[in-house]
Design a protein around this motif. Sequence first.
Motif, PDB file in Angstrom:
ATOM      1  N   UNK A 136       0.831  -1.206   0.000  1.00  0.00           N
ATOM      2  CA  UNK A 136       0.000   0.000   0.000  1.00  0.00           C
ATOM      3  C   UNK A 136       0.868   1.259   0.000  1.00  0.00           C
ATOM      4  N   UNK A 137       0.404   2.286  -0.731  1.00  0.00           N
ATOM      5  CA  UNK A 137       1.095   3.576  -0.706  1.00  0.00           C
ATOM      6  C   UNK A 137       0.824   4.238   0.640  1.00  0.00           C
ATOM      7  N   UNK A 138       1.899   4.632   1.324  1.00  0.00           N
ATOM      8  CA  UNK A 138       1.754   5.272   2.630  1.00  0.00           C
ATOM      9  C   UNK A 138       2.562   6.560   2.674  1.00  0.00           C
ATOM     10  N   UNK A 139       2.290   7.375   3.673  1.00  0.00           N
ATOM     11  CA  UNK A 139       3.020   8.627   3.869  1.00  0.00           C
ATOM     12  C   UNK A 139       3.218   8.848   5.360  1.00  0.00           C
ATOM     13  N   UNK A 172       7.352  11.536   3.620  1.00  0.00           N
ATOM     14  CA  UNK A 172       7.995  10.515   2.784  1.00  0.00           C
ATOM     15  C   UNK A 172       6.941   9.506   2.320  1.00  0.00           C
ATOM     16  N   UNK A 173       6.804   9.385   1.005  1.00  0.00           N
ATOM     17  CA  UNK A 173       5.819   8.475   0.410  1.00  0.00           C
ATOM     18  C   UNK A 173       6.520   7.199  -0.035  1.00  0.00           C
ATOM     19  N   UNK A 174       5.976   6.060   0.338  1.00  0.00           N
ATOM     20  CA  UNK A 174       6.567   4.771  -0.026  1.00  0.00           C
ATOM     21  C   UNK A 174       5.462   3.751  -0.252  1.00  0.00           C
ATOM     22  N   UNK A 175       5.859   2.573  -0.711  1.00  0.00           N
ATOM     23  CA  UNK A 175       4.905   1.474  -0.907  1.00  0.00           C
ATOM     24  C   UNK A 175       5.586   0.189  -0.450  1.00  0.00           C
ATOM     25  N   UNK A 176       5.701   0.033   0.860  1.00  0.00           N
ATOM     26  CA  UNK A 176       6.402  -1.136   1.399  1.00  0.00           C
ATOM     27  C   UNK A 176       5.647  -1.807   2.550  1.00  0.00           C
ATOM     28  N   UNK A 183      -0.863  17.185   1.073  1.00  0.00           N
ATOM     29  CA  UNK A 183      -1.197  16.657  -0.238  1.00  0.00           C
ATOM     30  C   UNK A 183      -0.032  15.924  -0.902  1.00  0.00           C
ATOM     31  N   UNK A 184      -0.363  14.855  -1.623  1.00  0.00           N
ATOM     32  CA  UNK A 184       0.618  14.149  -2.427  1.00  0.00           C
ATOM     33  C   UNK A 184       1.054  15.062  -3.565  1.00  0.00           C
ATOM     34  N   UNK A 185       2.365  15.041  -3.876  1.00  0.00           N
ATOM     35  CA  UNK A 185       2.857  15.911  -4.941  1.00  0.00           C
ATOM     36  C   UNK A 185       4.056  15.294  -5.637  1.00  0.00           C
ATOM     37  N   UNK A 186       4.336  15.807  -6.830  1.00  0.00           N
ATOM     38  CA  UNK A 186       5.546  15.446  -7.567  1.00  0.00           C
ATOM     39  C   UNK A 186       6.548  16.552  -7.307  1.00  0.00           C
ATOM     40  N   UNK A 187       7.699  16.183  -6.768  1.00  0.00           N
ATOM     41  CA  UNK A 187       8.686  17.181  -6.366  1.00  0.00           C
ATOM     42  C   UNK A 187      10.054  16.839  -6.958  1.00  0.00           C
ATOM     43  N   UNK A 188      10.829  17.872  -7.259  1.00  0.00           N
ATOM     44  CA  UNK A 188      12.176  17.662  -7.783  1.00  0.00           C
ATOM     45  C   UNK A 188      13.160  17.554  -6.626  1.00  0.00           C
ATOM     46  N   UNK A 199       7.938  11.346  -5.425  1.00  0.00           N
ATOM     47  CA  UNK A 199       6.614  11.556  -4.857  1.00  0.00           C
ATOM     48  C   UNK A 199       6.760  11.965  -3.396  1.00  0.00           C
ATOM     49  N   UNK A 200       6.117  13.064  -3.027  1.00  0.00           N
ATOM     50  CA  UNK A 200       6.150  13.572  -1.657  1.00  0.00           C
ATOM     51  C   UNK A 200       4.716  13.674  -1.116  1.00  0.00           C
TER      52      UNK A 200
END
Length: 268
Positions: free
Chosen positions: A134-137, A142-146, A175-180, A188-189
């Motif tokens: 599952x995608x978690x934060x 920090x967004x991960x899927x573990x 909010x979930x975001x795309x970050x450099x 993904x943040x």
Amino acid sequence: MSTDKVKPTKLKFKGEKTKKKRKHEDGEEGPSRRRRKEDNDEAPETWVLPESPTEIRGPTFIVHPSDPSPICITYDSTRGRIVLQSVDKDKSDDSPSPSIKDRTPTDVSQVWVVTRVAGASTINLRTGVGEGKFISCDKHGIVSADREARGPQEEWTPIVLPDGMVAFQNVYEKYMSVDEVAGGQLALRGDSDEIGFGERFWVKIQNKYKKEAHEEEKKRKEGLIDVSSIDETSTNKMYQAWGAGRTVVSTGDKKEVRTRLGLETAVG
């Protein structure tokens, strides 16, 4: 005496203008009505845009309108991590690219399975390949899927914006975001306070799940569904699990997703 029937007519007054009946044509329908009509004509497996948060369920494709090429949220089952991948990575010719709203997944790693606790406004995003993570934060963004289990950090509230794009809010109201990040890479943040360009995603779902949501809403309005009496376990198995009601174990996820979506073999 004449036996002809008298045809009823509406009374007209002098100077009154005759009103012509107006037929609604496709071009005169509102955007939502027209889109819903088009979706009803689509095949069950067709990828469509959701119009409300409750429609976001089942197999889901998430794309961000990055420049120069849109990117989709994918899962690398070999390394066990989320990867932001260009949707044009396999493009080899000079043919024009389709509109971002016309994009569809080309690999099972690009598909996430959305599950929802009955009656809840939050969703869970599970990988369609591998062991079902599952995608978690976390509280640091920090967004991960573990993780194989669901908890508060795995809950996301989808918000459908006026233009049809979707934002995802986590349990920390970020909010979930795309970050450099360092090196110019994109990641993904989950620590944005506001919805801007980086927090807006195009989401595609399968048409049969959108119709399913409409039917549930219709029954709910008619009083045919009592949310308080819903059996959470059986409802989730019927509407959110792969296999239309049967539980699919993690070792069979990959094969099941491929069979249902007709996609190519996943990378890695």
